[in-house]
Design an enzyme around this catalytic site. Structure first.
Site, PDB file in Angstrom:
ATOM      1  N   SER A  77       0.871  -1.183   0.000  1.00 60.38           N
ATOM      2  CA  SER A  77       0.000   0.000   0.000  1.00 60.38           C
ATOM      3  C   SER A  77       0.903   1.226   0.000  1.00 60.38           C
ATOM      4  O   SER A  77       2.120   1.115   0.198  1.00 60.38           O
ATOM      5  CB  SER A  77      -0.849  -0.055   1.272  1.00 60.38           C
ATOM      6  N   TYR A 106      -2.639  -1.034  10.326  1.00 66.44           N
ATOM      7  CA  TYR A 106      -2.607  -1.233   8.871  1.00 66.44           C
ATOM      8  C   TYR A 106      -1.239  -0.817   8.332  1.00 66.44           C
ATOM      9  O   TYR A 106      -0.603  -1.536   7.559  1.00 66.44           O
ATOM     10  CB  TYR A 106      -3.730  -0.395   8.250  1.00 66.44           C
TER      11      TYR A 106
HETATM   12  P1  NAP Z   1     -12.136  -5.163  -0.213  1.00 65.18           P
HETATM   13  O1  NAP Z   1     -12.872  -4.711  -1.408  1.00 65.18           O
HETATM   14  O2  NAP Z   1     -12.727  -4.930   1.129  1.00 65.18           O
HETATM   15  O3  NAP Z   1     -11.800  -6.716  -0.407  1.00 65.18           O
HETATM   16  C1  NAP Z   1     -11.187  -7.436   0.611  1.00 65.18           C
HETATM   17  C2  NAP Z   1     -11.188  -8.894   0.241  1.00 65.18           C
HETATM   18  O4  NAP Z   1     -10.564  -9.624   1.305  1.00 65.18           O
HETATM   19  C3  NAP Z   1     -12.591  -9.470   0.085  1.00 65.18           C
HETATM   20  O5  NAP Z   1     -12.572 -10.455  -0.943  1.00 65.18           O
HETATM   21  C4  NAP Z   1     -12.834 -10.135   1.429  1.00 65.18           C
HETATM   22  O6  NAP Z   1     -13.843 -11.116   1.329  1.00 65.18           O
HETATM   23  C5  NAP Z   1     -11.430 -10.697   1.694  1.00 65.18           C
HETATM   24  N1  NAP Z   1     -11.147 -11.031   3.098  1.00 65.18           N
HETATM   25  C6  NAP Z   1     -11.209 -10.226   4.196  1.00 65.18           C
HETATM   26  N2  NAP Z   1     -10.917 -10.930   5.299  1.00 65.18           N
HETATM   27  C7  NAP Z   1     -10.641 -12.205   4.891  1.00 65.18           C
HETATM   28  C8  NAP Z   1     -10.290 -13.410   5.561  1.00 65.18           C
HETATM   29  N3  NAP Z   1     -10.167 -13.459   6.898  1.00 65.18           N
HETATM   30  N4  NAP Z   1     -10.076 -14.522   4.836  1.00 65.18           N
HETATM   31  C9  NAP Z   1     -10.215 -14.504   3.486  1.00 65.18           C
HETATM   32  N5  NAP Z   1     -10.554 -13.399   2.793  1.00 65.18           N
HETATM   33  C10 NAP Z   1     -10.775 -12.271   3.487  1.00 65.18           C
HETATM   34  O7  NAP Z   1     -10.690  -4.485  -0.126  1.00 65.18           O
HETATM   35  P2  NAP Z   1      -9.671  -4.028  -1.267  1.00 65.18           P
HETATM   36  O8  NAP Z   1      -9.658  -2.553  -1.273  1.00 65.18           O
HETATM   37  O9  NAP Z   1      -9.911  -4.796  -2.504  1.00 65.18           O
HETATM   38  O10 NAP Z   1      -8.300  -4.495  -0.598  1.00 65.18           O
HETATM   39  C11 NAP Z   1      -7.558  -5.600  -1.106  1.00 65.18           C
HETATM   40  C12 NAP Z   1      -6.117  -5.477  -0.638  1.00 65.18           C
HETATM   41  O11 NAP Z   1      -5.557  -4.273  -1.190  1.00 65.18           O
HETATM   42  C13 NAP Z   1      -5.960  -5.331   0.881  1.00 65.18           C
HETATM   43  O12 NAP Z   1      -4.791  -5.994   1.301  1.00 65.18           O
HETATM   44  C14 NAP Z   1      -5.812  -3.839   1.075  1.00 65.18           C
HETATM   45  O13 NAP Z   1      -5.120  -3.534   2.249  1.00 65.18           O
HETATM   46  C15 NAP Z   1      -5.025  -3.489  -0.169  1.00 65.18           C
HETATM   47  N6  NAP Z   1      -5.085  -2.083  -0.571  1.00 65.18           N
HETATM   48  C16 NAP Z   1      -6.256  -1.486  -0.916  1.00 65.18           C
HETATM   49  C17 NAP Z   1      -6.246  -0.153  -1.345  1.00 65.18           C
HETATM   50  C18 NAP Z   1      -7.478   0.554  -1.785  1.00 65.18           C
HETATM   51  O14 NAP Z   1      -7.399   1.774  -2.069  1.00 65.18           O
HETATM   52  N7  NAP Z   1      -8.609  -0.094  -1.884  1.00 65.18           N
HETATM   53  C19 NAP Z   1      -5.045   0.549  -1.384  1.00 65.18           C
HETATM   54  C20 NAP Z   1      -3.872  -0.080  -0.998  1.00 65.18           C
HETATM   55  C21 NAP Z   1      -3.897  -1.399  -0.607  1.00 65.18           C
HETATM   56  P3  NAP Z   1     -14.696 -11.622   2.610  1.00 65.18           P
HETATM   57  O15 NAP Z   1     -14.998 -10.404   3.445  1.00 65.18           O
HETATM   58  O16 NAP Z   1     -15.889 -12.285   2.026  1.00 65.18           O
HETATM   59  O17 NAP Z   1     -13.807 -12.599   3.312  1.00 65.18           O
END
Ligand code: NAP
Length: 255
Positions: free
Chosen positions: A147, A160
């Site tokens: 991130s 985080y």
């Molecule tokens: P998101 O839309 O909330 O998706 C998160 C995913 O993780 C979902 O598929 C969720 O499904 C799964 N998940 C959560 N807890 C879990 C568990 N215990 N076991 C298995 N699966 C689990 O979030 P996102 O924004 O796509 O984030 C994805 C990654 O990118 C994360 O590591 C986040 O920190 C990183 N990131 C995001 C951003 C951003 O701007 N969005 C920026 C930098 C980094 P379920 O809840 O059904 O399990």
């Protein structure tokens, strides 16, 4: 001439592939020819996503339920993917949660919940699949998700930030240990993307306006923006790239 970006015949796991960034990367891998297993807790969302990805790409995408915060579930999951496909070539760890509150109010259970999903069990997914690849002499690819907070300290998300900083060092350490087996371990550092995770923050029009102003490219990222980087780090074109973090942030970290 061989297409170095072709993933035909490869089997990829995308943990957190049911929505958001993981889903975007799963689409990219399926478009490049890989058979993709998407995994997360919520089976209904997973099943819908897998069906849509298969239809959209004409490829193979299957859902498998996994709560990554259980070591025994991780081992069972890896065994199930092996049973179904006979090999695992690519792992992307995109599961994530965040708890936004001030560092002074952060409770022990908040710290554990965030760091478990964002760091501890990312390591154990790496370990389970790394072990599998080494045992089966597979020169595989692992991509962890960092991130902006792998680099900078953002307010109200101390666990985080600590996890995402840890992802970078863990990725480098594993890349070093596993390079001799031909396994490349890299990370992608997304900037700001509108997903379930960032919705509470980015739904505020004032925050959205400020962020768009700060991003040199003038817009948030889209899940599909990560797809090409994920394909690159999964394919033969990046065979000599390991231990790196690639920021896909529209230029946020330039300033
Ligand atoms: P998101 O839309 O909330 O998706 C998160 C995913 O993780 C979902 O598929 C969720 O499904 C799964 N998940 C959560 N807890 C879990 C568990 N215990 N076991 C298995 N699966 C689990 O979030 P996102 O924004 O796509 O984030 C994805 C990654 O990118 C994360 O590591 C986040 O920190 C990183 N990131 C995001 C951003 C951003 O701007 N969005 C920026 C930098 C980094 P379920 O809840 O059904 O399990």
């Amino acid at each position: 001439m061989k297409n170095l970006f072709d993933l035909t015949g490869k089997v990829a796991i995308v943990v957190g592939g049911s929505r958001g960034l993981g889903r975007g990367m799963a689409v990219g891998l399926a478009n490049a020819g890989a058979s993709v297993v998407i995994a997360s807790r919520g089976l209904e969302t997973l099943e819908v996503a897998a069906k849509e990805i298969s239809e959209e790409t004409g490829g193979i995408c299957i859902p498998m339920q996994l709560d990554v915060t259980s070591l025994s579930a991780i081992h069972e999951f890896v065994a199930q993917v092996d049973q179904k496909f006979g090999h695992i070539d690519i792992l992307i760890n995109s599961a994530g949660i965040n708890i936004r509150k001030s560092a002074l109010d952060f409770q022990e259970e908040d710290w554990d919940r965030v760091t478990n999903v964002q760091l501890k069990y990312v390591f154990f997914m790496n370990q389970a699949v790394g072990n599998y690849m080494i045992k089966h002499s597979i020169k595989g690819r692992i991509i962890n998700i960092g991130s902006l907070s792998s680099m900078i300290g953002l307010k109200n998300m101390v666990a985080y930030c600590a996890s995402k900083g840890g992802i970078v060092q863990m990725t480098k350490a594993l890349a070093n240990e596993w390079a001799s087996y031909g396994i490349c371990v890299n990370a992608i550092g997304p900037g700001y993307y509108f997903t379930e995770m960032t919705k509470p923050l980015l739904s505020d029009p004032e925050v959205m306006r400020k962020y768009q102003e700060k991003i040199p490219m003038g817009r948030l990222g889209r899940p599909e923006d990560l797809a090409s980087t994920a394909v690159y780090l999964s394919c033969d074109a990046s065979a000599y790239v390991t231990g790196q973090i690639v920021y896909v942030d529209g230029g946020w970290l330039i300033n």
